[in-house]
Design a protein around this motif. Structure first.
Motif, PDB file in Angstrom:
ATOM      1  N   PRO A 519       0.808  -1.228   0.000  1.00 46.74           N
ATOM      2  CA  PRO A 519       0.000   0.000   0.000  1.00 46.74           C
ATOM      3  C   PRO A 519       0.841   1.278   0.000  1.00 46.74           C
ATOM      4  O   PRO A 519       0.333   2.338  -0.363  1.00 46.74           O
ATOM      5  CB  PRO A 519      -0.823  -0.120   1.290  1.00 46.74           C
ATOM      6  N   LEU A 520       2.109   1.181   0.388  1.00 45.56           N
ATOM      7  CA  LEU A 520       2.952   2.374   0.447  1.00 45.56           C
ATOM      8  C   LEU A 520       3.180   2.968  -0.941  1.00 45.56           C
ATOM      9  O   LEU A 520       3.299   4.186  -1.097  1.00 45.56           O
ATOM     10  CB  LEU A 520       4.299   2.023   1.087  1.00 45.56           C
ATOM     11  N   PHE A 521       3.229   2.101  -1.982  1.00 48.29           N
ATOM     12  CA  PHE A 521       3.530   2.569  -3.328  1.00 48.29           C
ATOM     13  C   PHE A 521       2.358   2.376  -4.299  1.00 48.29           C
ATOM     14  O   PHE A 521       2.536   2.460  -5.508  1.00 48.29           O
ATOM     15  CB  PHE A 521       4.754   1.825  -3.878  1.00 48.29           C
ATOM     16  N   THR A 522       1.173   2.102  -3.785  1.00 45.18           N
ATOM     17  CA  THR A 522       0.002   1.855  -4.624  1.00 45.18           C
ATOM     18  C   THR A 522      -0.990   3.009  -4.484  1.00 45.18           C
ATOM     19  O   THR A 522      -1.323   3.411  -3.364  1.00 45.18           O
ATOM     20  CB  THR A 522      -0.679   0.530  -4.241  1.00 45.18           C
ATOM     21  N   ASN A 523      -1.465   3.497  -5.603  1.00 50.00           N
ATOM     22  CA  ASN A 523      -2.392   4.626  -5.574  1.00 50.00           C
ATOM     23  C   ASN A 523      -3.013   4.775  -6.957  1.00 50.00           C
ATOM     24  O   ASN A 523      -2.698   4.024  -7.880  1.00 50.00           O
ATOM     25  CB  ASN A 523      -1.664   5.907  -5.169  1.00 50.00           C
ATOM     26  N   SER A 524      -3.889   5.752  -7.108  1.00 46.34           N
ATOM     27  CA  SER A 524      -4.456   6.100  -8.413  1.00 46.34           C
ATOM     28  C   SER A 524      -4.693   7.600  -8.455  1.00 46.34           C
ATOM     29  O   SER A 524      -4.820   8.250  -7.411  1.00 46.34           O
ATOM     30  CB  SER A 524      -5.763   5.334  -8.665  1.00 46.34           C
ATOM     31  N   LEU A 525      -4.750   8.147  -9.666  1.00 45.31           N
ATOM     32  CA  LEU A 525      -4.941   9.586  -9.813  1.00 45.31           C
ATOM     33  C   LEU A 525      -5.874   9.869 -10.975  1.00 45.31           C
ATOM     34  O   LEU A 525      -6.110   9.039 -11.842  1.00 45.31           O
ATOM     35  CB  LEU A 525      -3.606  10.312 -10.000  1.00 45.31           C
ATOM     36  N   ASP A 526      -6.384  11.087 -10.962  1.00 50.55           N
ATOM     37  CA  ASP A 526      -7.266  11.578 -12.018  1.00 50.55           C
ATOM     38  C   ASP A 526      -6.863  13.026 -12.296  1.00 50.55           C
ATOM     39  O   ASP A 526      -7.067  13.905 -11.463  1.00 50.55           O
ATOM     40  CB  ASP A 526      -8.729  11.494 -11.561  1.00 50.55           C
ATOM     41  N   LEU A 527      -6.257  13.246 -13.461  1.00 45.07           N
ATOM     42  CA  LEU A 527      -5.801  14.584 -13.834  1.00 45.07           C
ATOM     43  C   LEU A 527      -6.691  15.141 -14.935  1.00 45.07           C
ATOM     44  O   LEU A 527      -6.942  14.474 -15.943  1.00 45.07           O
ATOM     45  CB  LEU A 527      -4.348  14.544 -14.322  1.00 45.07           C
ATOM     46  N   GLN A 528      -7.156  16.382 -14.758  1.00 45.35           N
ATOM     47  CA  GLN A 528      -7.919  17.079 -15.775  1.00 45.35           C
ATOM     48  C   GLN A 528      -7.282  18.436 -16.031  1.00 45.35           C
ATOM     49  O   GLN A 528      -6.906  19.134 -15.090  1.00 45.35           O
ATOM     50  CB  GLN A 528      -9.377  17.264 -15.348  1.00 45.35           C
ATOM     51  N   ARG A 529      -7.176  18.784 -17.308  1.00 43.71           N
ATOM     52  CA  ARG A 529      -6.583  20.078 -17.672  1.00 43.71           C
ATOM     53  C   ARG A 529      -7.434  20.714 -18.770  1.00 43.71           C
ATOM     54  O   ARG A 529      -7.726  20.086 -19.783  1.00 43.71           O
ATOM     55  CB  ARG A 529      -5.143  19.900 -18.151  1.00 43.71           C
ATOM     56  N   GLN A 530      -7.839  21.964 -18.551  1.00 42.26           N
ATOM     57  CA  GLN A 530      -8.581  22.731 -19.543  1.00 42.26           C
ATOM     58  C   GLN A 530      -7.840  24.027 -19.839  1.00 42.26           C
ATOM     59  O   GLN A 530      -7.353  24.697 -18.919  1.00 42.26           O
ATOM     60  CB  GLN A 530      -9.984  23.062 -19.040  1.00 42.26           C
ATOM     61  N   ILE A 531      -7.758  24.375 -21.128  1.00 40.42           N
ATOM     62  CA  ILE A 531      -7.075  25.597 -21.537  1.00 40.42           C
ATOM     63  C   ILE A 531      -7.924  26.310 -22.577  1.00 40.42           C
ATOM     64  O   ILE A 531      -8.251  25.743 -23.625  1.00 40.42           O
ATOM     65  CB  ILE A 531      -5.677  25.306 -22.124  1.00 40.42           C
ATOM     66  N   HIS A 532      -8.304  27.545 -22.283  1.00 44.28           N
ATOM     67  CA  HIS A 532      -8.936  28.433 -23.243  1.00 44.28           C
ATOM     68  C   HIS A 532      -7.906  29.502 -23.625  1.00 44.28           C
ATOM     69  O   HIS A 532      -7.275  30.096 -22.743  1.00 44.28           O
ATOM     70  CB  HIS A 532     -10.162  29.121 -22.650  1.00 44.28           C
ATOM     71  N   SER A 533      -7.750  29.756 -24.900  1.00 46.29           N
ATOM     72  CA  SER A 533      -6.792  30.785 -25.314  1.00 46.29           C
ATOM     73  C   SER A 533      -7.326  31.542 -26.522  1.00 46.29           C
ATOM     74  O   SER A 533      -8.005  30.972 -27.377  1.00 46.29           O
ATOM     75  CB  SER A 533      -5.422  30.174 -25.630  1.00 46.29           C
ATOM     76  N   VAL A 534      -7.008  32.831 -26.568  1.00 44.69           N
ATOM     77  CA  VAL A 534      -7.334  33.675 -27.712  1.00 44.69           C
ATOM     78  C   VAL A 534      -6.082  34.467 -28.077  1.00 44.69           C
ATOM     79  O   VAL A 534      -5.212  34.709 -27.229  1.00 44.69           O
ATOM     80  CB  VAL A 534      -8.497  34.642 -27.415  1.00 44.69           C
ATOM     81  N   TYR A 535      -5.968  34.846 -29.340  1.00 45.66           N
ATOM     82  CA  TYR A 535      -4.809  35.613 -29.765  1.00 45.66           C
ATOM     83  C   TYR A 535      -5.219  36.612 -30.840  1.00 45.66           C
ATOM     84  O   TYR A 535      -6.261  36.472 -31.504  1.00 45.66           O
ATOM     85  CB  TYR A 535      -3.714  34.689 -30.305  1.00 45.66           C
TER      86      TYR A 535
END
Length: 857
Positions: A519-535
């Motif tokens: 259990p010391l090295f066991t885990n799970s993750l959920d990453l979400q990334r949103q990017i809005h850009s204008v130029y």
């Protein structure tokens, strides 16, 4: 007849970004980002109106009369009534050009090698003049010659980029894009395969389409034989993504030309290894890639496939010392470190071009599978513990470590692109991309007792596995319109990524032979990334001046959820990214350039994984859930001189990097170090890039590039517990000498060299790689064979070998470590490549590549 020509590229659709940015800086301070972007285009035009208010713009596009394909780098001259050249430019990649002139009568002359000259007489300029498509006819006399050979410059300089012809690097043929780019002045590839551009990260474009993948893995998937040009864009305009510490590499690939069928097939095979470093299995090298293209009227169909097996043998010699509570532990090691690498892919594209209604639709798909086995079977010998202060021995031990890392990646990507040109020459384009990627792969680590001969008692058997499905989506919307101030461009982009991961670490119970979860090295993750850009950006030219000014705004949100432990708070930023490029011709052959650019280097999911993974016996590796992105300011000053046969350039650059990310070591226990990705402080780099492309005689040419730079980093690691203060002067050198022995055969000798350089906790040694190739063509150039001798050593040169050392400064009352590892990769590799081509080629076959998943592979 042999026609030799030299192309000099002048970007005429750029504007000085720094000028407008400085004018607008005070206006924007204190305002919110939305207000700034709403008013940016209007303010830019107002501020710059006086620059061009008295000049009339003459615009047009140079195309082939038969295929209607654009002709890039055509020469356009504007002459007055006395036949004196008033100004001249070259056409852009899409064949378009723009000239500035006062009111009056003029003559326009258009030149392109292999085509008849075009002349437009008695052109009355009262206001802006649109010449439309200017069609050039192929010169009939050239078609009747036995041989027509055009030689453009191997290096073409534009206002914001350098364009390198991939064909000049013969030693890379049959390999991948990585083998091509290692010859460029800004690029280094170390012994571990890590690719950097001016010492940092970068993003990759494939035919102008952004790819979010890890450059080393993306470039390793692109066959070198399919590449026509590589653009190095160190100060990109605002329309490009702000990602990439050092800028952008745009890879351009081949396609068919006129109506009909086009095909090219490449095959590669490696001769038996001369040296295999006592590896358990011999290395295998073979592969093939195929591109098919059919074009008829408005439709174009393309299909490509590739399979390669490209193993690499090698040896790893290392030593690690740790000091904990006056106990010194030393464990030197030696053994195999090899790679078995498999790549297979299938690409398809359909394009519809309606020239009458000015519509273009492109649909493409990509599916691929890659597998890599990294084998590190290491003998840890003469290991001992002793009292550090007295050197009195305490104990000794010896063991053998079997280590296998299997990395898998399955990709499925699809994209749709649309573009429309209106009657006023404005252009609207949109692009969508979706990707599903499955990443993962186990790591097995077995320690075996080695105290007695032929002993096979297992001391420890661990296994960590992970499955990481990824979904990525990108949408672009862009609009451009020509005005008398220049070309105005604006756009919006949305990016979304969700990446989940299950990381399982197991240890075998040697009594029951069953694996049990740790259990010391066991885990799970959920990453979400949103990017809005204008130029928004404005580009144009006036007389000898070319300029480009733009601003990009982003709203980015990152959310990371952990199954175990505290999840970090959402990370939200909304930075501005100004971009400026300026060019001025002091003479017809000499141009000065200046640029400023702000960029961002985002963190990958792997670098944010806060729980350790067992890489091998002596190393754990983990990330930081609170890792900050790097922000980079880049300044450039340069000069380019283009002669009839030679090109010389010098570029002085400065980088200031905040939140610089480094992989650093800490002590986990007496025999295991923990590698952690962390923000290490602030770094600066100041450097000088030199490039020369010389046609010394009709049969001998010499290309050289060099990058000299001083790099320094200051900061603290792990809440100021470890200070960082490192600096070094480093340089890279690339040389390609080519002799055209006979018209159908050439010999090339090349050298890639990297000097030693400092890192946050140590230094990397020099790396040298000499190569030689002999290229012969048959069947009027349709069949080409290349014999390569890669990483020349012959037991005399320490080729393809690099030592990486790290340490922590300490006294006996504090924990400390010292590591040194010499990576010896295979030398004297002999390869044979065969390429057969049916029908003609033209650049830019738009296949989709991985947008998100490659970066995590």
């Amino acid at each position: 007849m042999v026609v030799i020509y030299h192309c000099r590229c002048i970007s005429i659709s750029k504007i000085d970004k720094r000028f407008a940015n400085y004018l607008l800086r005070d206006i924007f301070v204190g305002s919110n980002g939305i207000f700034m972007l709403k008013n940016f285009c209007i303010v830019s035009i107002t501020c710059l109106f006086t620059l061009n208010s008295y000049a009339q713009q003459i615009t047009g596009k140079v195309v082939d009369a038969q295929s209607q394909e654009p002709l890039p780098y055509a020469s356009i001259a504007l002459l007055n009534t006395d036949s004196v050249v008033v100004t001249s430019v070259t056409s852009l990649e899409n064949g378009s050009f723009s000239l500035s002139a006062k009111k009056g009568n003029y003559t326009v002359q258009i030149y392109y090698v292999g085509y008849d000259k075009k002349q437009i007489n008695n052109l009355a300029i009262i206001g802006n003049k649109e010449l439309g498509d200017i069609a050039l006819q192929i010169n009939a006399s050239y078609l009747n010659e036995v041989e027509v050979r055009g030689e453009r410059s191997n290096v073409v300089h534009q206002i914001d980029r350098q364009v390198y012809d991939s064909k000049q690097f013969q030693s890379a043929q049959g390999g991948t894009a990585t083998d091509v780019i290692r010859n460029l002045p800004s690029i280094t590839v170390n012994a571990e395969g890590t690719i950097s551009m001016r010492g940092g990260g970068f993003i990759v474009l494939l035919n102008g389409k952004p790819i979010q993948g890890d450059p080393a893995l993306v470039l390793g998937q692109i066959p070198a034989n399919s590449i026509t040009d590589i653009e190095v864009i160190t100060t990109p305009s605002a329309k490009y993504d702000a990602d990439g510490k050092a800028g952008i590499l745009n890879i351009k690939t081949k396609r068919g030309m006129d109506d009909g069928f086009f095909a090219v097939i490449n095959t590669q095979v490696g001769l038996p290894a001369i040296q295999n470093y006592d590896n358990e299995e011999g290395q295998k090298r073979y592969g093939a890639d195929l591109t098919l293209n059919y074009k008829k009227n408005n439709w174009e169909f393309s299909l490509g496939g590739a399979y390669t097996r490209n193993d690499m043998s090698g040896q790893r010699v290392g030593n690690v010392n740790t000091t904990i509570n006056d106990t010194l532990t030393q464990f030197p090691s030696v053994g195999e470190r090899s790679f078995d690498r498999y790549n297979q892919s299938l690409r398809a594209a359909i394009s519809y071009s309606d020239a009458e209604n000015k519509n273009v639709v492109n649909m493409s798909a990509y599916t691929g599978k890659r597998t890599q086995y990294r084998i590190a079977n290491i003998h840890y010998y003469n290991n001992e513990k002793s009292i550090a202060s007295t050197e009195a021995p305490v104990s000794s031990f010896e063991y053998f470590n079997y280590n296998l890392v299997k990395r898998l990646g399955d990709f499925s990507i699809g994209s749709i692109d649309y573009a429309h040109q209106f009657k006023n020459k404005s252009t609207l384009s949109a692009s969508t991309l979706y990707e599903y990627t499955e990443l993962g792969g186990p790591t097995e680590n077995i320690n075996v007792d080695y105290r007695q001969p032929n002993t096979t008692d297992t001391l420890q058997y661990t296994r960590n596995d992970n499955q990481n499905p990824l979904h990525g989506f990108r949408f672009n919307f862009d609009y451009s319109i020509p005005t008398k101030l220049g070309k105005v461009e604006m756009g919006y982009q949305y990016r979304y990524l969700i990446h989940t991961g299950d990381f399982i670490y197991e240890v075998r119970n040697e009594s029951t032979k069953e694996f049990e979860m740790d259990p010391l090295f066991t885990n799970s993750l959920d990453l979400q990334r949103q990017i809005h850009s204008v130029y928004s950006q404005l580009s144009g030219s006036k007389d000898k001046l070319t300029y480009d000014v733009g601003l990009r705004y982003e709203y980015a949100k990152r959310v990371l959820n952990l199954a175990k432990g505290d999840s970090p708070d959402p990370y939200i930023i909304n930075p501005l990214f100004p971009a400026i490029n300026f060019g001025y011709y002091t003479t017809d052959n000499t141009r000065l350039k200046a640029a400023y650019n702000r960029r961002i280097e985002r963190t990958t999911t792997f670098k944010m994984n806060p729980f350790p993974e067992r890489e091998h016996s002596e190393t754990l590796e983990q990330g930081d859930a609170n890792l900050l992105p790097e922000f980079i300011d880049v300044f450039e000053l340069g000069v380019v001189n283009t002669g009839e046969k030679n090109t010389l350039s010098a570029t002085l650059y400065y980088q200031n990097i905040k939140n610089v990310i480094n992989r650093v070591n800490t002590i986990y226990n007496d025999t295991i170090l923990n590698r952690i990705y962390t923000n290490a402080g602030t770094a600066q780099a100041i450097g000088l890039e030199l490039v020369s492309d010389l046609k010394i005689t009709d049969w001998f040419s010499l290309y050289t590039s060099a990058n000299f730079y001083n790099y320094s980093i200051k900061g603290e690691l792990f809440d100021t517990k470890i200070p960082v203060d490192a600096h070094s002067f480093s340089y890279t050198l690339n040389v390609n000498a080519t002799a055209q022995v006979i018209p159908t055969m050439s010999v090339q000798v090349s050298l890639n060299y990297q000097s030693r350089k400092a890192t946050a906790q140590g230094e990397d040694s020099q790396l040298i790689s000499p190569h030689m190739s002999i290229k012969k063509s048959f069947l009027k150039g349709r069949l080409v064979s290349t014999l390569q001798w890669q990483n020349i050593s012959m037991g005399l040169i320490p080729s393809n070998e690099q030592r990486i050392a790290t340490w922590s400064r300490t006294n006996l009352s504090q924990p400390g470590f010292y590591t040194t590892t010499n990576y010896k990769h295979e030398v004297d590799i002999i390869m044979i490549n065969l390429t057969y081509q049916l029908n003609s080629l033209k650049p830019k076959l738009k296949f989709t590549k991985s947008e998100f998943g490659d970066k995590e592979f």
